[in-house]
Motif scaffolding. Structure first.
Motif, PDB file in Angstrom:
ATOM      1  N   ARG A 195      -8.065  12.864  -5.618  1.00 13.15           N
ATOM      2  CA  ARG A 195      -9.001  11.750  -5.845  1.00 13.15           C
ATOM      3  C   ARG A 195      -9.340  11.624  -7.329  1.00 13.15           C
ATOM      4  O   ARG A 195      -9.445  10.516  -7.862  1.00 13.15           O
TER       5      ARG A 195
ATOM      6  N   SER B  87       0.748   3.970  -2.969  1.00 16.49           N
ATOM      7  CA  SER B  87       0.114   5.244  -2.620  1.00 16.49           C
ATOM      8  C   SER B  87       1.108   6.400  -2.659  1.00 16.49           C
ATOM      9  O   SER B  87       0.781   7.495  -3.134  1.00 16.49           O
ATOM     10  N   ASN B  88       2.323   6.184  -2.177  1.00 18.27           N
ATOM     11  CA  ASN B  88       3.323   7.257  -2.212  1.00 18.27           C
ATOM     12  C   ASN B  88       3.796   7.545  -3.634  1.00 18.27           C
ATOM     13  O   ASN B  88       4.101   8.698  -3.966  1.00 18.27           O
TER      14      ASN B  88
ATOM     15  N   VAL C  63       0.828  -1.203   0.000  1.00 20.97           N
ATOM     16  CA  VAL C  63       0.000   0.000   0.000  1.00 20.97           C
ATOM     17  C   VAL C  63       0.865   1.257   0.000  1.00 20.97           C
ATOM     18  O   VAL C  63       0.595   2.224  -0.721  1.00 20.97           O
TER      19      VAL C  63
ATOM     20  N   SER D 207       1.869   7.242  -6.317  1.00 21.53           N
ATOM     21  CA  SER D 207       0.786   8.015  -6.926  1.00 21.53           C
ATOM     22  C   SER D 207       0.805   9.461  -6.433  1.00 21.53           C
ATOM     23  O   SER D 207       0.604  10.391  -7.217  1.00 21.53           O
ATOM     24  N   ALA D 208       1.064   9.648  -5.121  1.00 23.88           N
ATOM     25  CA  ALA D 208       1.139  11.010  -4.582  1.00 23.88           C
ATOM     26  C   ALA D 208       2.323  11.772  -5.169  1.00 23.88           C
ATOM     27  O   ALA D 208       2.234  12.972  -5.449  1.00 23.88           O
TER      28      ALA D 208
ATOM     29  N   PRO E 150      -0.436   9.179   2.415  1.00 21.98           N
ATOM     30  CA  PRO E 150      -1.139   9.621   1.199  1.00 21.98           C
ATOM     31  C   PRO E 150      -2.651   9.478   1.294  1.00 21.98           C
ATOM     32  O   PRO E 150      -3.380  10.194   0.604  1.00 21.98           O
ATOM     33  N   GLY E 151      -3.128   8.555   2.149  1.00 19.25           N
ATOM     34  CA  GLY E 151      -4.567   8.408   2.325  1.00 19.25           C
ATOM     35  C   GLY E 151      -5.212   9.652   2.901  1.00 19.25           C
ATOM     36  O   GLY E 151      -6.370   9.974   2.575  1.00 19.25           O
TER      37      GLY E 151
ATOM     38  N   ALA F 266      -5.656  11.962   0.084  1.00 16.97           N
ATOM     39  CA  ALA F 266      -6.763  11.513  -0.759  1.00 16.97           C
ATOM     40  C   ALA F 266      -8.109  11.909  -0.159  1.00 16.97           C
ATOM     41  O   ALA F 266      -9.053  12.243  -0.893  1.00 16.97           O
TER      42      ALA F 266
ATOM     43  N   LEU G 139      -6.471   9.901  -9.004  1.00 12.88           N
ATOM     44  CA  LEU G 139      -6.466   8.456  -8.746  1.00 12.88           C
ATOM     45  C   LEU G 139      -7.520   7.744  -9.596  1.00 12.88           C
ATOM     46  O   LEU G 139      -7.267   6.646 -10.114  1.00 12.88           O
TER      47      LEU G 139
END
Length: 370
Positions: free
Chosen positions: A341, A39-40, A35, A42-43, A330-331, A334, A344
């Motif tokens: 968002r 996630s990092n 995760v 994508s950020a 990163p959540g 989001a 993503l």
């Protein structure tokens, strides 16, 4: 009385490792790796191409990019820890005391972890400064120059510890990984084992606490002050019907406060652990300033209230919770950023369409082959 208490605790406590708990830690770290890296990444790509009208966009963009890049490395580094967690008796094939892998991994992981904390402090303090001084200009060079200087300082401290005969890097089973240990070359007269210098161990704990644990205090203070000023700013906006750039500044500040709140929750246990170690080390009788590694484990861990805590508090505080922090960070973005968002959704949509197109092409090729 202190000596008697020390002797009783020394004789009656040894660390116990539970295979099911080790497996659970390995699974948690696997999830954080998967995760956290995705996630990092994508950020990182999102902020790389993002544009904003908020003040000091270059400074915060560079700071976010450096933060997410470091967090990706922190999420990848627990791979050897996962291997140790799933191995029998925590006997790792990668972590061997004295090997270059053991030493290099410990230095890189600790440096990245401490750098991640420093970046969080920079983010929190700089956002507080903008709340107090909305028209203040932050030098974009500082967003990468200060982390670079701090990284060099951290590496210098570790070099002094290793090459200054204050200690070495060794495999520490309660930590499931390699870590600095204050072996200064002194051997036990009875067993010939290396002896831990408790004074150097305390010095090491003080440095680590200042770099990681003590930053909880200024980050917490800056977050609380930010909340106070954000609340006041919100009341002014309601009274004057202001829905302009000030609202965006407030929203950005709330996002940073939420990110720092996650950091505080995940890193406070490490701060408490090192304070606990300070108290124990200071109360050790003067004549007991050296002890073997097994004596050290039985004696220090005896000060915990349960068998589970004395065996797992160290690895949870310093290896698991900090990785969870960088994986879920990163959540928070989001949840707070609509543009993130949307980014993503576009990434997932493109991935789904690409996978669907490849499936159609494969089916058509198979049918043509028939």
């Amino acid at each position: 009385f202190t000596t008697l208490l020390y002797t009783i605790k020394f004789e009656n406590m040894t660390p116990v490792f539970f295979p099911s708990a080790d497996t659970a830690i390995g699974i948690i770290l696997c999830l954080c790796l998967l995760v956290g890296v995705l996630s990092n990444l994508s950020a990182l790509f999102f902020f790389l191409g993002s544009k904003t009208k908020l003040p000091n966009p270059t400074f915060f963009k560079n700071l976010y990019l450096v933060t997410f890049a470091v967090d990706i490395v922190v999420c990848l580094l627990p791979i050897p820890v996962i291997e140790t967690a799933f191995s029998e008796g925590r006997m790792s094939s990668l972590f061997i005391t004295g090997s270059w892998i053991c030493t290099s991994w410990s230095v890189v992981f600790d440096t990245c972890q401490e750098l991640s904390v420093f970046l969080m402090a920079m983010l929190s303090v700089s956002r507080l400064k903008l709340i107090l001084l909305p028209h203040c200009t932050l030098n974009p060079l500082l967003s990468w120059l200060l982390p670079l200087l701090y990284c060099l300082l951290t590496l210098s401290l570790k070099a002094v510890f290793i090459f200054g005969n204050l200690g070495t890097i060794a495999m520490v089973p309660p930590l499931m990984s390699c870590a600095p240990v204050a072996f200064d070359g002194t051997l036990s007269e009875v067993t010939g084992e290396p002896m831990i210098n408790l004074r150097n161990e305390l010095l090491l704990a003080v440095v680590v606490t200042i770099q990681i644990g003590m930053t909880v205090l200024p980050i917490t203070l800056s977050s609380l002050l930010s909340l106070v000023f954000i609340q006041r700013s919100g009341k002014k906006n309601i009274a004057t019907n202001v829905t302009t750039l000030r609202d965006k500044r407030t929203a950005a500040s709330v996002t940073v406060v939420m990110v720092t709140a996650v950091y505080i929750v995940c890193n406070t246990p490490l701060f408490i652990y090192h304070i606990h170690f300070w108290v124990w080390n200071i109360n050790i009788p003067r004549e007991e300033r050296y002890m073997t590694n097994s004596e050290f484990e039985r004696t220090y861990l005896a000060y915990f209230s349960s068998v589970f805590l004395n065996s797992y508090s160290y690895v949870l505080a310093s290896r698991v919770f900090p990785v969870i922090d960088v994986a879920v960070k990163p959540g928070v973005f989001a949840c707070r950023l609509k543009s993130y968002r949307t980014f993503l959704r576009r990434v997932f949509k493109r991935a789904a369409v690409s996978g669907y197109d490849k499936t159609i092409i494969k089916r058509q090729s198979c049918m043509s082959g028939v």
